[in-house]
Every structure is written in C-alpha cells, then in structure tokens.
Design an enzyme around this catalytic site. Structure first.
Site, PDB file in Angstrom:
ATOM      1  N   HIS A  18      33.696  52.414  39.043  1.00 17.44           N
ATOM      2  CA  HIS A  18      33.838  52.717  37.604  1.00 17.44           C
ATOM      3  C   HIS A  18      35.185  53.332  37.248  1.00 17.44           C
ATOM      4  O   HIS A  18      35.534  53.390  36.086  1.00 17.44           O
ATOM      5  CB  HIS A  18      32.709  53.646  37.152  1.00 17.44           C
ATOM      6  N   GLY A  23      36.052  48.208  36.542  1.00 18.13           N
ATOM      7  CA  GLY A  23      34.921  49.121  36.358  1.00 18.13           C
ATOM      8  C   GLY A  23      35.072  49.950  35.094  1.00 18.13           C
ATOM      9  O   GLY A  23      34.100  50.143  34.352  1.00 18.13           O
ATOM     10  N   GLY A 112      33.563  38.305  42.940  1.00 17.22           N
ATOM     11  CA  GLY A 112      34.386  37.677  43.971  1.00 17.22           C
ATOM     12  C   GLY A 112      35.819  37.615  43.481  1.00 17.22           C
ATOM     13  O   GLY A 112      36.323  38.572  42.884  1.00 17.22           O
ATOM     14  N   SER A 113      36.467  36.474  43.697  1.00 16.43           N
ATOM     15  CA  SER A 113      37.857  36.308  43.267  1.00 16.43           C
ATOM     16  C   SER A 113      38.225  34.827  43.339  1.00 16.43           C
ATOM     17  O   SER A 113      37.689  34.086  44.175  1.00 16.43           O
ATOM     18  CB  SER A 113      38.781  37.088  44.201  1.00 16.43           C
ATOM     19  N   LYS A 146      35.115  38.319  50.602  1.00 15.03           N
ATOM     20  CA  LYS A 146      34.491  37.949  49.312  1.00 15.03           C
ATOM     21  C   LYS A 146      33.509  36.796  49.517  1.00 15.03           C
ATOM     22  O   LYS A 146      32.433  36.779  48.911  1.00 15.03           O
ATOM     23  CB  LYS A 146      35.568  37.570  48.292  1.00 15.03           C
ATOM     24  N   ASN A 171      43.150  36.043  38.044  1.00 14.77           N
ATOM     25  CA  ASN A 171      44.013  37.236  38.118  1.00 14.77           C
ATOM     26  C   ASN A 171      43.836  38.062  36.834  1.00 14.77           C
ATOM     27  O   ASN A 171      43.999  37.532  35.735  1.00 14.77           O
ATOM     28  CB  ASN A 171      45.482  36.831  38.257  1.00 14.77           C
TER      29      ASN A 171
HETATM   30  N1  LIG Z   1      42.474  42.883  39.774  1.00 12.15           N
HETATM   31  C1  LIG Z   1      42.365  41.564  39.853  1.00 12.15           C
HETATM   32  O1  LIG Z   1      43.275  40.803  39.481  1.00 12.15           O
HETATM   33  C2  LIG Z   1      41.110  40.957  40.397  1.00 12.15           C
HETATM   34  C3  LIG Z   1      40.012  41.719  40.807  1.00 12.15           C
HETATM   35  N2  LIG Z   1      38.891  41.089  41.306  1.00 12.15           N
HETATM   36  C4  LIG Z   1      37.727  41.876  41.725  1.00 12.15           C
HETATM   37  O2  LIG Z   1      37.305  42.718  40.661  1.00 12.15           O
HETATM   38  C5  LIG Z   1      36.767  43.922  41.189  1.00 12.15           C
HETATM   39  C6  LIG Z   1      37.462  45.115  40.560  1.00 12.15           C
HETATM   40  O3  LIG Z   1      38.854  45.060  40.865  1.00 12.15           O
HETATM   41  P1  LIG Z   1      39.890  46.063  40.156  1.00 12.15           P
HETATM   42  O4  LIG Z   1      39.194  46.839  39.105  1.00 12.15           O
HETATM   43  O5  LIG Z   1      41.082  45.277  39.829  1.00 12.15           O
HETATM   44  O6  LIG Z   1      40.258  47.028  41.362  1.00 12.15           O
HETATM   45  P2  LIG Z   1      40.704  48.554  41.322  1.00 12.15           P
HETATM   46  O7  LIG Z   1      41.496  48.793  42.557  1.00 12.15           O
HETATM   47  O8  LIG Z   1      41.309  48.888  40.018  1.00 12.15           O
HETATM   48  O9  LIG Z   1      39.330  49.353  41.420  1.00 12.15           O
HETATM   49  C7  LIG Z   1      38.546  49.289  42.576  1.00 12.15           C
HETATM   50  C8  LIG Z   1      37.471  50.335  42.491  1.00 12.15           C
HETATM   51  O10 LIG Z   1      36.699  50.279  43.695  1.00 12.15           O
HETATM   52  C9  LIG Z   1      36.534  51.576  44.187  1.00 12.15           C
HETATM   53  N3  LIG Z   1      36.431  51.571  45.637  1.00 12.15           N
HETATM   54  C10 LIG Z   1      37.248  50.963  46.528  1.00 12.15           C
HETATM   55  N4  LIG Z   1      36.855  51.215  47.777  1.00 12.15           N
HETATM   56  C11 LIG Z   1      35.757  52.008  47.682  1.00 12.15           C
HETATM   57  C12 LIG Z   1      34.903  52.623  48.617  1.00 12.15           C
HETATM   58  N5  LIG Z   1      35.094  52.451  49.932  1.00 12.15           N
HETATM   59  N6  LIG Z   1      33.872  53.366  48.157  1.00 12.15           N
HETATM   60  C13 LIG Z   1      33.672  53.543  46.840  1.00 12.15           C
HETATM   61  N7  LIG Z   1      34.446  52.988  45.890  1.00 12.15           N
HETATM   62  C14 LIG Z   1      35.481  52.244  46.312  1.00 12.15           C
HETATM   63  C15 LIG Z   1      37.773  52.343  43.754  1.00 12.15           C
HETATM   64  O11 LIG Z   1      37.470  53.705  43.785  1.00 12.15           O
HETATM   65  P3  LIG Z   1      38.566  54.872  43.477  1.00 12.15           P
HETATM   66  O12 LIG Z   1      38.740  54.838  42.013  1.00 12.15           O
HETATM   67  O13 LIG Z   1      37.924  56.090  43.978  1.00 12.15           O
HETATM   68  O14 LIG Z   1      39.795  54.463  44.228  1.00 12.15           O
HETATM   69  C16 LIG Z   1      37.989  51.771  42.368  1.00 12.15           C
HETATM   70  O15 LIG Z   1      37.218  52.486  41.428  1.00 12.15           O
HETATM   71  C17 LIG Z   1      36.909  43.832  42.701  1.00 12.15           C
HETATM   72  O16 LIG Z   1      35.714  43.358  43.267  1.00 12.15           O
HETATM   73  C18 LIG Z   1      38.007  42.814  42.885  1.00 12.15           C
HETATM   74  O17 LIG Z   1      37.894  42.171  44.139  1.00 12.15           O
HETATM   75  C19 LIG Z   1      38.810  39.741  41.385  1.00 12.15           C
HETATM   76  C20 LIG Z   1      39.852  38.949  41.004  1.00 12.15           C
HETATM   77  C21 LIG Z   1      41.073  39.482  40.468  1.00 12.15           C
HETATM   78  C1  LIG Z   2      44.065  38.284  42.068  1.00 10.51           C
HETATM   79  C2  LIG Z   2      44.509  37.794  43.394  1.00 10.51           C
HETATM   80  O1  LIG Z   2      45.799  38.354  43.690  1.00 10.51           O
HETATM   81  C3  LIG Z   2      46.372  38.052  44.950  1.00 10.51           C
HETATM   82  O2  LIG Z   2      46.954  36.783  44.912  1.00 10.51           O
HETATM   83  P1  LIG Z   2      48.199  36.388  44.020  1.00 10.51           P
HETATM   84  O3  LIG Z   2      47.748  35.611  42.849  1.00 10.51           O
HETATM   85  O4  LIG Z   2      49.210  35.745  44.879  1.00 10.51           O
HETATM   86  O5  LIG Z   2      48.689  37.810  43.486  1.00 10.51           O
HETATM   87  P2  LIG Z   2      49.954  38.546  42.950  1.00 10.51           P
HETATM   88  O6  LIG Z   2      49.605  39.024  41.603  1.00 10.51           O
HETATM   89  O7  LIG Z   2      50.378  39.586  43.911  1.00 10.51           O
HETATM   90  O8  LIG Z   2      51.139  37.469  42.897  1.00 10.51           O
HETATM   91  C4  LIG Z   2      51.123  36.377  42.033  1.00 10.51           C
HETATM   92  C5  LIG Z   2      52.423  35.628  42.095  1.00 10.51           C
HETATM   93  O9  LIG Z   2      53.437  36.442  41.478  1.00 10.51           O
HETATM   94  C6  LIG Z   2      54.586  36.469  42.305  1.00 10.51           C
HETATM   95  N1  LIG Z   2      55.348  37.686  42.033  1.00 10.51           N
HETATM   96  C7  LIG Z   2      56.592  37.733  41.489  1.00 10.51           C
HETATM   97  N2  LIG Z   2      57.036  38.989  41.444  1.00 10.51           N
HETATM   98  C8  LIG Z   2      56.036  39.766  41.928  1.00 10.51           C
HETATM   99  C9  LIG Z   2      55.926  41.167  42.126  1.00 10.51           C
HETATM  100  O10 LIG Z   2      56.820  41.942  41.841  1.00 10.51           O
HETATM  101  N3  LIG Z   2      54.739  41.610  42.644  1.00 10.51           N
HETATM  102  C10 LIG Z   2      53.717  40.758  42.965  1.00 10.51           C
HETATM  103  N4  LIG Z   2      52.563  41.287  43.455  1.00 10.51           N
HETATM  104  N5  LIG Z   2      53.818  39.426  42.826  1.00 10.51           N
HETATM  105  C11 LIG Z   2      54.970  38.942  42.301  1.00 10.51           C
HETATM  106  C12 LIG Z   2      54.025  36.367  43.707  1.00 10.51           C
HETATM  107  O11 LIG Z   2      55.026  35.959  44.618  1.00 10.51           O
HETATM  108  C13 LIG Z   2      52.930  35.314  43.504  1.00 10.51           C
HETATM  109  O12 LIG Z   2      53.517  34.030  43.513  1.00 10.51           O
HETATM  110  C14 LIG Z   2      45.402  37.998  46.082  1.00 10.51           C
HETATM  111  O13 LIG Z   2      46.098  38.490  47.199  1.00 10.51           O
HETATM  112  C15 LIG Z   2      44.121  38.647  45.736  1.00 10.51           C
HETATM  113  O14 LIG Z   2      44.282  40.020  45.565  1.00 10.51           O
HETATM  114  C16 LIG Z   2      43.555  38.168  44.464  1.00 10.51           C
HETATM  115  O15 LIG Z   2      42.348  38.112  44.291  1.00 10.51           O
END
Ligand SMILES: NC(=O)C1=CN([C@@H]2O[C@H](COP(=O)(O)OP(=O)(O)OC[C@H]3O[C@@H](n4cnc5c(N)ncnc54)[C@H](OP(=O)(O)O)[C@@H]3O)[C@@H](O)[C@H]2O)C=CC1
Ligand SMILES: C[C@H]1O[C@H](OP(=O)(O)OP(=O)(O)OC[C@H]2O[C@@H](n3cnc4c(=O)[nH]c(N)nc43)[C@H](O)[C@@H]2O)[C@@H](O)[C@@H](O)C1=O
Length: 325
Positions: A18, A23, A112-113, A146, A171
């Site tokens: 959360h 969250g 998932g993702s 995942k 993303n």
């Molecule tokens: N961000 C993205 O682009 C994408 C995200 N997702 C999925 O969406 C979901 C949320 O991602 P997002 O909100 O971006 O991630 P964040 O990193 O922003 O948040 C992750 C959360 O998970 C908690 N967490 C991680 N490890 C633990 C643990 N061991 N025990 C308890 N809590 C834990 C963290 O807690 P704390 O706050 O204490 O660190 C945090 O609140 C995930 O399942 C991710 O895989 C899928 C695709 C893309």
């Molecule tokens: C959501 C998804 O995110 C991850 O995959 P990804 O899509 O490759 O994620 P990314 O956001 O880090 O990059 C996207 C693109 O962008 C380019 N890029 C340019 N400049 C920067 C830069 O400065 N930082 C980053 N991170 N990328 C950059 C980078 O080279 C790439 O081509 C998974 O590992 C996994 O976590 C998952 O689930």
C-alpha cells in the site's frame, strides 16, 4: 456458480504494497468504494516471511486482496539484482496466495507484468503468448517469479475453486514512483534527469540505449481504476492485460518528457546501455470487452507525474524507498 458481478461494498480489503506506487493509487481509488481497508507495514509483516504472513492472514481474515507488493525496478535493477528479484517475488507470491487460500479470502487479484511475455512474441502481446518462447534476459528472474505467481493463482482456482485472478500491467508511471537515477523505470528516470538538466542549464541529457525500443505507458491511477473494475466484473483463469493499447519509441518519449518539463537542450543516446525488449505493446481487447479503457493521455499523465515529482522530490519517503532498492 455466478461469481460476477463481485460485490466489494462492505468488505474488508487488503492492499499488499500500500505504500508503493500502485498500492497507494489503489488506496486512493478504494476511498471511493464503501470498503474497510486493511494494510500492514513491511516492518511488521515482511511478505517473504512465511510464518508472519500465515499468522497475519489468519488473524485479519481479509475478504478481498490486491497483491501489489513486489520487488520492482527498471531494466538495470532487474538485470543486476537478479537473485533478489527472483527470491523476493517468488516468496511474496507463494506466501500471500497460500495464506489467502488458507484464511478463506473470497477474491484475490495478483499483479503480474507485461515482461512475462516472450521477448520476440507477436505484437500486440496477446495473453495466450505466455510461455511460448524465450524471455528477455534483463528481466528473466522477475518474469519467472511473476509466471510462478500466475500459475499458482491458476492452480488454486483449478484445484480449490479459489476466485484468484491475474492481471498483466504494462509499464506504469505516476505519483509515488521511484526516482533512483540507476534503478528506476524510464519514466521516473527521465523526469528527474530532464528536470535536473533544466534547473542546472545543462546542454545535453543522456538517454539510455538506441531510442528505438517501443513502450506502452499507463498512468497509475488508471491502473488502480482498472484493478477495481476487474475485481468487480471479472472472474476466470485467463490473464487480463492492462494497458492503453498504444506505444511510442523511447526517442519519441524522451522528447515528450523534455517538452513537458520545458528542457530545451540536446538529447544524446548512450548505446552502451541496454535496450531490453524491442517492443512491449499489449493487446487490450479482453480488457476493452470487459468495459474498461484508459482515461489519461500520456501527455496529461506526464504533466501530473511531473507535478507529483516536484511536490515530493525532497520528501524522505521517496528517499527511503529508493535506498531500499
Ligand atoms: N511499476 C511498473 O511499471 C509495473 C509494476 N508492476 C507490478 O505492480 C505491482 C506494484 O508495483 P509498484 O507499485 O510499481 O512497485 P513499488 O516498488 O512502488 O511498490 C512495491 C510495494 O511492495 C512492497 N514490498 C516489497 N517487498 C516487500 C516485502 N518483502 N514485504 C512487504 N512488502 C513488500 C513495498 O513496500 P515498502 O513500501 O515498505 O518498500 C512497496 O509498498 C508489483 O506487483 C509490480 O510487479 C507490473 C508492471 C509494471
Ligand atoms: C515495467 C517493466 O520494466 C522493466 O522493463 P523495461 O520496459 O525495459 O523498463 P525500463 O523502464 O527500465 O526501460 C524501458 C526502456 O527505456 C530505456 N531507457 C532510456 N533511458 C532510460 C533510463 O534512464 N532509465 C531506464 N530505466 N530506462 C531507460 C531502456 O533502455 C529501455 O529500452 C522490467 O525490467 C520490469 O521491471 C517490468 O515489468
């Protein structure tokens, strides 16, 4: 048994993760529903700790669960912290899903993702493409974890009749994102880099890779809205992709970020940095057929994300979450 529409009203709803980006968006969205929110801090219940997770579910007995807790990061975090990404994410999925089953959770959503799909799967990525080919190497440990969670939800539905569903977000970006310069996803990384270049008057900004990969970006409050919609309206073993259905090259995206931030210098591409998957565009026809589509344009979402970055950049919450990666 007819399992949809599922009534959220009056239920106790657990949001795992959360304090994270998704969250916290779920918490904002669920404030509009008549539910009793249940959360717990990681320092009290680390989701990798099986006994703590089983005890907490047995005691709290949430009726509904959104599993938005995971070890998350961008391409470099996934590629370098490979052991943590596979261990943490398998442990979180197995502990939370089994505890939900044991404690009688009525309905659960596993996040998932889009990176669970094969690196070179046909575009747009249909849900049936999972496990049809090799994964992208930079995020293979995370994707395997995942896929384990998805298959576990599917198995519990099959054997026990559990109403566990799995959604595949594209993303994501928005308030609460992680702005670590190396470990973040591209949206947060570029918002920070272009902002700092504007403030310092730098003449060039470096963007990783060739600029040719294509990505689809969904604003996190749209993601939370889709999760609540699917929780109410979908029950089935099939995955549901969640995205916008449109993508953009990283080069085009970098120019868009520069425009939103007001950076007027040059953009250079560092081709020594990884590109990752060449394209990740989701087929969102299942989601559309279930009656949901994204509301926020990429331009508007970026403006909101930048405003959130400006209002939070000195706060310790982001600093501490960044430090934990
Ligand atoms: N961000 C993205 O682009 C994408 C995200 N997702 C999925 O969406 C979901 C949320 O991602 P997002 O909100 O971006 O991630 P964040 O990193 O922003 O948040 C992750 C959360 O998970 C908690 N967490 C991680 N490890 C633990 C643990 N061991 N025990 C308890 N809590 C834990 C963290 O807690 P704390 O706050 O204490 O660190 C945090 O609140 C995930 O399942 C991710 O895989 C899928 C695709 C893309
Ligand atoms: C959501 C998804 O995110 C991850 O995959 P990804 O899509 O490759 O994620 P990314 O956001 O880090 O990059 C996207 C693109 O962008 C380019 N890029 C340019 N400049 C920067 C830069 O400065 N930082 C980053 N991170 N990328 C950059 C980078 O080279 C790439 O081509 C998974 O590992 C996994 O976590 C998952 O689930």
């Amino acid at each position: 048994m007819a399992r949809v529409p599922f009534e959220l009203r009056g239920k106790s709803v657990y949001v795992a993760g959360h304090r994270g980006m998704v969250g916290s968006a779920l918490v904002r969205r669920l404030a509009r529903e008549d539910v009793r929110l249940v959360t717990v801090e990681r320092r009290e219940v680390d989701l990798r700790n099986q006994a703590a997770v089983f005890d907490w579910f047995a005691q709290m007995r949430p009726q509904v669960a959104f599993l938005a807790a995971a070890k998350v990061g961008g391409i470099v975090a996934n590629d370098t912290l490979r052991a943590e990404f596979i261990y943490d994410n398998i442990a979180i999925a197995t502990n939370a899903l089994h505890a939900a089953h044991q404690s009688g959770v009525e309905k659960l959503m596993f996040l998932g993702s889009s990176c669970i799909y094969p690196k070179l799967a046909p575009q747009p990525l249909h849900e049936d493409a999972m496990l049809t080919g090799p994964l992208e190497s930079t995020n293979e440990p995370y994707a395997i974890a995942k896929i384990a969670g998805i298959k576990m939800a599917e198995a519990y539905r099959h054997q026990y009749g559990s109403d566990f569903i799995s959604v595949m977000p594209t993303n994501l970006y928005g308030p609460g994102d992680n702005y670590h310069p190396e470990l973040s996803h591209v949206v947060a990384a570029l918002i920070r880099r272009f902002h700092e270049a504007k403030v310092s008057g730098a003449k060039t900004v470096v963007v990783w890779g060739t600029g040719t990969p294509r990505r689809e970006f969904l604003y996190v409050d749209d993601m939370a809205d889709a999760c609540v919609h699917l929780m109410k309206t979908y029950s089935g073993a099939e995955l549901i992709n969640v995205g916008t259905g449109t993508d953009i090259t990283i080069a085009e995206f970098a120019h868009l970020v520069a425009d939103v931030i007001g950076y007027i210098g040059e953009i250079h591409f560092d081709t020594s940095r990884p590109d990752g998957t060449p394209r990740k565009l989701l087929d969102v026809s299942r989601l559309t057929n279930l009656g949901w589509c994204a509301a926020t344009s990429l331009h508007d979402g970026l403006k909101r994300a930048y405003a959130a970055y400006l209002s939070h950049e000195y706060k310790t919450e982001i600093a501490s979450r960044t430090g934990s990666l």
